[in-house]
Structures are given as structure tokens and as C-alpha cells.
Design a protein around this motif. Structure first.
Motif, PDB file in Angstrom:
ATOM      1  N   SER A  74      -5.642  62.024  48.748  1.00 29.49           N
ATOM      2  CA  SER A  74      -4.614  62.086  47.715  1.00 29.49           C
ATOM      3  C   SER A  74      -4.772  60.927  46.745  1.00 29.49           C
ATOM      4  N   ALA A  75      -4.221  61.109  45.567  1.00 26.90           N
ATOM      5  CA  ALA A  75      -4.218  60.070  44.545  1.00 26.90           C
ATOM      6  C   ALA A  75      -2.811  59.973  43.969  1.00 26.90           C
ATOM      7  N   ILE A  76      -2.348  58.740  43.824  1.00 25.22           N
ATOM      8  CA  ILE A  76      -1.028  58.481  43.253  1.00 25.22           C
ATOM      9  C   ILE A  76      -1.223  57.598  42.027  1.00 25.22           C
ATOM     10  N   PHE A  77      -0.798  58.100  40.880  1.00 30.79           N
ATOM     11  CA  PHE A  77      -0.846  57.339  39.643  1.00 30.79           C
ATOM     12  C   PHE A  77       0.574  56.897  39.330  1.00 30.79           C
ATOM     13  N   GLN A  78       0.757  55.595  39.225  1.00 31.98           N
ATOM     14  CA  GLN A  78       2.098  55.082  38.968  1.00 31.98           C
ATOM     15  C   GLN A  78       1.992  53.693  38.342  1.00 31.98           C
ATOM     16  N   ASP A  79       2.760  53.479  37.283  1.00 31.45           N
ATOM     17  CA  ASP A  79       2.833  52.175  36.611  1.00 31.45           C
ATOM     18  C   ASP A  79       1.454  51.653  36.205  1.00 31.45           C
ATOM     19  N   GLY A  80       0.604  52.527  35.684  1.00 33.65           N
ATOM     20  CA  GLY A  80      -0.709  52.114  35.208  1.00 33.65           C
ATOM     21  C   GLY A  80      -1.707  51.785  36.304  1.00 33.65           C
ATOM     22  N   LYS A  81      -1.427  52.212  37.526  1.00 28.68           N
ATOM     23  CA  LYS A  81      -2.328  51.955  38.651  1.00 28.68           C
ATOM     24  C   LYS A  81      -2.559  53.244  39.416  1.00 28.68           C
ATOM     25  N   MET A  82      -3.589  53.212  40.237  1.00 27.73           N
ATOM     26  CA  MET A  82      -3.919  54.367  41.070  1.00 27.73           C
ATOM     27  C   MET A  82      -4.074  53.915  42.510  1.00 27.73           C
ATOM     28  N   LYS A  83      -3.463  54.662  43.412  1.00 31.37           N
ATOM     29  CA  LYS A  83      -3.629  54.425  44.849  1.00 31.37           C
ATOM     30  C   LYS A  83      -4.317  55.642  45.441  1.00 31.37           C
ATOM     31  N   VAL A  84      -5.171  55.409  46.425  1.00 26.12           N
ATOM     32  CA  VAL A  84      -5.885  56.480  47.110  1.00 26.12           C
ATOM     33  C   VAL A  84      -5.424  56.518  48.560  1.00 26.12           C
ATOM     34  N   LYS A  85      -5.102  57.708  49.032  1.00 28.26           N
ATOM     35  CA  LYS A  85      -4.710  57.911  50.428  1.00 28.26           C
ATOM     36  C   LYS A  85      -5.748  58.804  51.099  1.00 28.26           C
ATOM     37  N   LYS A  86      -5.977  58.591  52.382  1.00 26.59           N
ATOM     38  CA  LYS A  86      -6.974  59.351  53.139  1.00 26.59           C
ATOM     39  C   LYS A  86      -6.396  60.626  53.738  1.00 26.59           C
ATOM     40  N   TYR A  87      -5.247  61.028  53.289  1.00 29.81           N
ATOM     41  CA  TYR A  87      -4.579  62.196  53.851  1.00 29.81           C
ATOM     42  C   TYR A  87      -3.820  62.904  52.728  1.00 29.81           C
ATOM     43  N   LYS A  88      -3.335  64.079  53.021  1.00 28.20           N
ATOM     44  CA  LYS A  88      -2.562  64.850  52.044  1.00 28.20           C
ATOM     45  C   LYS A  88      -1.145  64.300  51.997  1.00 28.20           C
ATOM     46  N   ILE A  89      -0.688  63.942  50.802  1.00 30.69           N
ATOM     47  CA  ILE A  89       0.674  63.456  50.633  1.00 30.69           C
ATOM     48  C   ILE A  89       1.590  64.614  50.261  1.00 30.69           C
ATOM     49  N   GLU A  90       2.864  64.391  50.411  1.00 31.21           N
ATOM     50  CA  GLU A  90       3.876  65.392  50.047  1.00 31.21           C
ATOM     51  C   GLU A  90       4.430  65.085  48.653  1.00 31.21           C
ATOM     52  N   ARG A 131      -6.757  53.483  29.761  1.00 29.59           N
ATOM     53  CA  ARG A 131      -5.801  54.080  28.812  1.00 29.59           C
ATOM     54  C   ARG A 131      -5.442  55.516  29.197  1.00 29.59           C
ATOM     55  N   ASN A 132      -6.307  56.169  29.982  1.00 27.03           N
ATOM     56  CA  ASN A 132      -6.031  57.541  30.437  1.00 27.03           C
ATOM     57  C   ASN A 132      -4.766  57.643  31.274  1.00 27.03           C
ATOM     58  N   ILE A 133      -4.363  56.537  31.891  1.00 27.91           N
ATOM     59  CA  ILE A 133      -3.205  56.614  32.788  1.00 27.91           C
ATOM     60  C   ILE A 133      -2.020  55.774  32.305  1.00 27.91           C
ATOM     61  N   GLN A 134      -2.089  55.259  31.087  1.00 24.21           N
ATOM     62  CA  GLN A 134      -0.933  54.540  30.562  1.00 24.21           C
ATOM     63  C   GLN A 134       0.245  55.504  30.439  1.00 24.21           C
ATOM     64  N   GLY A 135       1.352  55.142  31.056  1.00 24.95           N
ATOM     65  CA  GLY A 135       2.545  55.988  31.020  1.00 24.95           C
ATOM     66  C   GLY A 135       2.400  57.272  31.814  1.00 24.95           C
ATOM     67  N   PHE A 136       1.382  57.369  32.642  1.00 21.09           N
ATOM     68  CA  PHE A 136       1.111  58.576  33.411  1.00 21.09           C
ATOM     69  C   PHE A 136       1.485  58.340  34.866  1.00 21.09           C
ATOM     70  N   ASN A 137       2.419  59.108  35.353  1.00 22.11           N
ATOM     71  CA  ASN A 137       2.827  59.042  36.749  1.00 22.11           C
ATOM     72  C   ASN A 137       2.622  60.423  37.354  1.00 22.11           C
TER      73      ASN A 137
END
Length: 149
Positions: free
Chosen positions: A74-90, A53-59
Motif C-alpha cells: 500500500s501507499a499513503i500520500f499525505q502532507d506532501g509525503k509518501m509512506k509504504v506499507k507491506k500489506y493491504k490497508i483499509e 510537486r506531483n503530490i503537493q496537496g495530494f492526499n
């Protein structure tokens, strides 16, 4: 050159090589630790509907790195999901820069991470919206409480 002069020189080069090796190992370990921590947050979001619920509607887009750019994730929160990247995103909402691996470790393992104290002590700096740091800090603290750390 006499053997007496070579001993201090060898010790100097050996000490320097050992320090480089230790720093390299610490950097690799802390880089892995940061990625694992982000993946644990992701796993908790997948498995626990209450935590999710912490990331509902959180992008949001987060990047974490040390000042030298050797530790990054890096971490990307989008559409109720989280993706992890091993590098710095822009194009992030916030990028958090840690002074060094030790500052990263202290911040992530602190029982009560005070973002502003770390900023005032120049252990971290950020670019972007500080509210996103607070949100992530809250989620990390919630995770610590869930697992009893």
C-alpha cells in the motif's frame, strides 16, 4: 505396487510440488518487487523537488494486491509525503486487484500501461476512484522517463 506404477505417481507428485514451489517463489519475488517499486517512488519524491510537486496537496490511500491476497502493498500520500506499507490497508481511495503475479508484472513493466485495456482483459480490477489509478500511472511513467527505463 509394482515399480512401473510408482514411477508415474512419483512424477505426478514431483511435478505438483515443483509447480507449488515455483509459484511460491514468483509470489515472493513479485511481492518484494511491488514494495521496492513503491519505495523507489518514495525515494524519488524525497530526492527530487520537481517530482515531489506531483503530490503537493495530494492526499490519497492506495492498496495493491493479487486476487489471492498473497501479494500486497500500500501507499499513503499525505502532507506532501509518501509512506509504504507491506500489506493491504483499509479505507483506500482505490484498491487495485491484479489477476495474478504475471498480470502485476506486465502492468508495472509495460512501456505504456493502459489501465482500461488491463481492466477489459480482466487482468486487473479496482474498487474506488479510477482517477487515482491514472494519477499513479502518470507518476510511475514519469519515473520511468526520469530513469530512462
Amino acid at each position: 505396487m509394482s515399480n512401473i506404477l510408482l514411477k508415474p505417481l512419483r512424477k505426478f507428485f514431483l511435478d505438483r510440488a515443483l509447480k507449488k514451489m515455483i509459484k511460491s517463489i514468483e509470489t515472493d519475488l513479485l511481492d518484494d518487487f511491488l514494495e521496492i517499486l513503491l519505495k523507489v517512488v518514495r525515494l524519488a519524491l524525497i530526492l527530487d523537488p520537481h517530482y515531489r510537486r506531483n503530490i503537493q496537496g495530494f492526499n490519497a490511500r492506495y492498496a495493491f494486491q493479487d486476487e489471492e491476497g498473497q501479494i500486497a502493498a500500500s501507499a499513503i500520500f499525505q502532507d506532501g509525503k509518501m509512506k509504504v506499507k507491506k500489506y493491504k490497508i483499509e479505507d483506500t481511495n482505490v484498491t487495485v486487484f491484479f489477476k495474478n503475479g504475471k498480470a502485476l508484472w506486465e502492468f508495472l513493466m509495460s512501456k505504456n500501461p493502459d489501465v482500461f485495456a488491463f481492466v477489459l482483459e480482466s487482468k486487473i480490477r479496482y474498487e474506488g476512484n479510477p482517477n487515482y489509478i491514472m494519477k499513479f500511472g502518470y507518476m510511475a511513467k514519469h519515473l520511468q522517463v526520469m530513469f530512462g527505463f
